[in-house]
Design a protein around this motif. Structure first.
Motif, PDB file in Angstrom:
ATOM      1  N   ALA A 107       0.838  -1.196   0.000  1.00  0.00           N
ATOM      2  CA  ALA A 107       0.000   0.000   0.000  1.00  0.00           C
ATOM      3  C   ALA A 107       0.873   1.247   0.000  1.00  0.00           C
ATOM      4  N   ALA A 108       0.342   2.344  -0.497  1.00  0.00           N
ATOM      5  CA  ALA A 108       1.101   3.597  -0.552  1.00  0.00           C
ATOM      6  C   ALA A 108       1.516   4.046   0.842  1.00  0.00           C
ATOM      7  N   GLU A 109       0.661   3.775   1.832  1.00  0.00           N
ATOM      8  CA  GLU A 109       0.944   4.202   3.203  1.00  0.00           C
ATOM      9  C   GLU A 109       2.171   3.513   3.794  1.00  0.00           C
ATOM     10  N   TYR A 110       2.540   2.383   3.234  1.00  0.00           N
ATOM     11  CA  TYR A 110       3.727   1.673   3.723  1.00  0.00           C
ATOM     12  C   TYR A 110       4.958   2.559   3.666  1.00  0.00           C
ATOM     13  N   TYR A 111       5.032   3.414   2.641  1.00  0.00           N
ATOM     14  CA  TYR A 111       6.211   4.258   2.440  1.00  0.00           C
ATOM     15  C   TYR A 111       6.106   5.613   3.125  1.00  0.00           C
ATOM     16  N   THR A 112       4.903   5.991   3.515  1.00  0.00           N
ATOM     17  CA  THR A 112       4.733   7.329   4.098  1.00  0.00           C
ATOM     18  C   THR A 112       4.413   7.314   5.580  1.00  0.00           C
ATOM     19  N   ASP A 113       3.799   6.233   6.064  1.00  0.00           N
ATOM     20  CA  ASP A 113       3.284   6.229   7.426  1.00  0.00           C
ATOM     21  C   ASP A 113       4.031   5.302   8.382  1.00  0.00           C
ATOM     22  N   HIS A 114       5.156   4.761   7.954  1.00  0.00           N
ATOM     23  CA  HIS A 114       5.874   3.835   8.821  1.00  0.00           C
ATOM     24  C   HIS A 114       6.582   4.562   9.964  1.00  0.00           C
ATOM     25  N   GLY A 115       6.755   3.860  11.079  1.00  0.00           N
ATOM     26  CA  GLY A 115       7.493   4.413  12.199  1.00  0.00           C
ATOM     27  C   GLY A 115       8.982   4.501  11.908  1.00  0.00           C
ATOM     28  N   CYS A 116       9.704   5.148  12.788  1.00  0.00           N
ATOM     29  CA  CYS A 116      11.147   5.338  12.614  1.00  0.00           C
ATOM     30  C   CYS A 116      11.901   4.878  13.863  1.00  0.00           C
ATOM     31  N   VAL A 117      13.172   4.641  13.679  1.00  0.00           N
ATOM     32  CA  VAL A 117      14.064   4.334  14.789  1.00  0.00           C
ATOM     33  C   VAL A 117      14.527   5.653  15.395  1.00  0.00           C
ATOM     34  N   SER A 118      14.431   5.780  16.705  1.00  0.00           N
ATOM     35  CA  SER A 118      14.838   7.020  17.364  1.00  0.00           C
ATOM     36  C   SER A 118      16.357   7.156  17.372  1.00  0.00           C
ATOM     37  N   ARG A 119      16.816   8.393  17.469  1.00  0.00           N
ATOM     38  CA  ARG A 119      18.255   8.611  17.530  1.00  0.00           C
ATOM     39  C   ARG A 119      18.831   8.018  18.818  1.00  0.00           C
ATOM     40  N   GLU A 120      18.064   8.052  19.897  1.00  0.00           N
ATOM     41  CA  GLU A 120      18.532   7.476  21.160  1.00  0.00           C
ATOM     42  C   GLU A 120      18.778   5.977  21.011  1.00  0.00           C
ATOM     43  N   LEU A 121      17.847   5.283  20.373  1.00  0.00           N
ATOM     44  CA  LEU A 121      18.023   3.845  20.173  1.00  0.00           C
ATOM     45  C   LEU A 121      19.158   3.574  19.203  1.00  0.00           C
ATOM     46  N   CYS A 122      19.251   4.370  18.151  1.00  0.00           N
ATOM     47  CA  CYS A 122      20.347   4.229  17.187  1.00  0.00           C
ATOM     48  C   CYS A 122      21.698   4.354  17.882  1.00  0.00           C
ATOM     49  N   ASP A 123      21.849   5.368  18.726  1.00  0.00           N
ATOM     50  CA  ASP A 123      23.112   5.566  19.439  1.00  0.00           C
ATOM     51  C   ASP A 123      23.426   4.377  20.340  1.00  0.00           C
ATOM     52  N   TYR A 124      22.387   3.837  20.977  1.00  0.00           N
ATOM     53  CA  TYR A 124      22.575   2.672  21.844  1.00  0.00           C
ATOM     54  C   TYR A 124      23.063   1.467  21.040  1.00  0.00           C
ATOM     55  N   LEU A 125      22.467   1.246  19.862  1.00  0.00           N
ATOM     56  CA  LEU A 125      22.881   0.117  19.026  1.00  0.00           C
ATOM     57  C   LEU A 125      24.321   0.283  18.547  1.00  0.00           C
ATOM     58  N   MET A 126      24.704   1.498  18.224  1.00  0.00           N
ATOM     59  CA  MET A 126      26.090   1.732  17.819  1.00  0.00           C
ATOM     60  C   MET A 126      27.040   1.512  18.989  1.00  0.00           C
ATOM     61  N   GLU A 127      26.635   1.928  20.175  1.00  0.00           N
ATOM     62  CA  GLU A 127      27.448   1.716  21.373  1.00  0.00           C
ATOM     63  C   GLU A 127      27.657   0.224  21.623  1.00  0.00           C
ATOM     64  N   LYS A 128      26.608  -0.569  21.348  1.00  0.00           N
ATOM     65  CA  LYS A 128      26.678  -2.014  21.540  1.00  0.00           C
ATOM     66  C   LYS A 128      27.396  -2.726  20.392  1.00  0.00           C
ATOM     67  N   LYS A 129      27.768  -1.985  19.370  1.00  0.00           N
ATOM     68  CA  LYS A 129      28.475  -2.538  18.217  1.00  0.00           C
ATOM     69  C   LYS A 129      27.717  -3.724  17.613  1.00  0.00           C
ATOM     70  N   VAL A 130      26.420  -3.510  17.388  1.00  0.00           N
ATOM     71  CA  VAL A 130      25.634  -4.557  16.749  1.00  0.00           C
ATOM     72  C   VAL A 130      26.158  -4.785  15.340  1.00  0.00           C
ATOM     73  N   CYS A 131      25.914  -5.971  14.802  1.00  0.00           N
ATOM     74  CA  CYS A 131      26.485  -6.285  13.486  1.00  0.00           C
ATOM     75  C   CYS A 131      25.553  -5.890  12.354  1.00  0.00           C
ATOM     76  N   LEU A 132      24.250  -5.788  12.619  1.00  0.00           N
ATOM     77  CA  LEU A 132      23.308  -5.264  11.629  1.00  0.00           C
ATOM     78  C   LEU A 132      22.035  -4.856  12.345  1.00  0.00           C
ATOM     79  N   MET A 133      21.228  -4.062  11.643  1.00  0.00           N
ATOM     80  CA  MET A 133      19.911  -3.697  12.131  1.00  0.00           C
ATOM     81  C   MET A 133      18.923  -3.917  11.002  1.00  0.00           C
ATOM     82  N   GLY A 134      17.776  -4.518  11.319  1.00  0.00           N
ATOM     83  CA  GLY A 134      16.761  -4.756  10.304  1.00  0.00           C
ATOM     84  C   GLY A 134      15.402  -4.283  10.771  1.00  0.00           C
ATOM     85  N   VAL A 135      14.560  -3.857   9.822  1.00  0.00           N
ATOM     86  CA  VAL A 135      13.219  -3.358  10.139  1.00  0.00           C
ATOM     87  C   VAL A 135      12.194  -3.951   9.173  1.00  0.00           C
TER      88      VAL A 135
END
Length: 202
Positions: A107-135
């Motif tokens: 659906a068109a809304e899939y590209y416009t209405d999806h949620g996002c990853v917060s910068r706080e969570l992103c920073d945490y994942l980088m701190e943890k040195k994760v090997c990949l992130m998927g959504v």
């Protein structure tokens, strides 16, 4: 047990707005040509795929430059893209995030209405040195793609357009999402979760 996390590849499948449509057609017939063959024409961001650093970063590496170990690792499921989890994420884990958008795929809304990853969570994942992130969405963010750039900038590939993440809740699993050996900014993947619960150990 394996749980498929990939959308099927087929003609006229959903693509990011503005991208070329996917073409998949039979070009050889078993009776006429004595063999069957198909022709596939696609952008590298259609369907379930991986992004490499060069997708958005000048001088970034291509898919082939990324270690295969990034795409075969113990998995962790997060149920939203905003909150830093209370449970500790092991260093080097493959983190999959349920952004709640997969039911909108196609659906068109899939590209416009999806949620996002917060910068706080992103920073945490980088701190943890994760090997990949998927959504289970077309992207972990919206233009100008700050989450993309942060993760790719430290060599963390991003999987997009995952599905069936709800089946992983409460399960112990390993992520398998090997890309093609391609010198490009992205690659289709056949993503799956190898369930390793005690009941499935056999």
């Amino acid at each position: 047990m394996l749980i498929d996390l990939s959308h099927p590849i087929e003609a006229e499948m959903p693509v990011y707005p503005g991208d070329e449509p996917v073409g998949l057609k039979q070009c050889r017939d078993l009776v006429k040509d004595h063999y069957v063959a198909y022709y596939w024409q696609t952008g590298l961001h259609a369907g379930t795929h991986a992004d490499a650093p060069m997708h958005l970063l000048a001088g970034g590496g291509d898919v082939l430059s990324m270690p295969l170990e990034h795409f075969f690792a113990p998995g962790v499921l997060l149920e939203n893209g905003v909150d830093v989890p209370e449970k500790d994420i092991p260093e080097g884990a493959a983190v999959l995030i349920d952004l709640g958008a997969e039911h909108l795929y196609g659906a068109a809304e899939y590209y416009t209405d999806h949620g996002c990853v917060s910068r706080e969570l992103c920073d945490y994942l980088m701190e943890k040195k994760v090997c990949l992130m998927g959504v289970n969405a077309p992207s972990p963010d919206h233009p100008p793609f700050p989450i993309h750039k942060a993760l790719l900038g430290v060599g963390i590939p991003i999987l997009e357009n995952l599905t069936n993440l709800q089946q992983l809740k409460g399960r112990k699993f390993t992520v398998i999402a090997l890309p093609l050996a391609i010198r490009a900014e992205g690659s289709p993947v056949r993503a799956a979760a190898w369930i390793q619960d005690e009941d499935d150990a056999e």
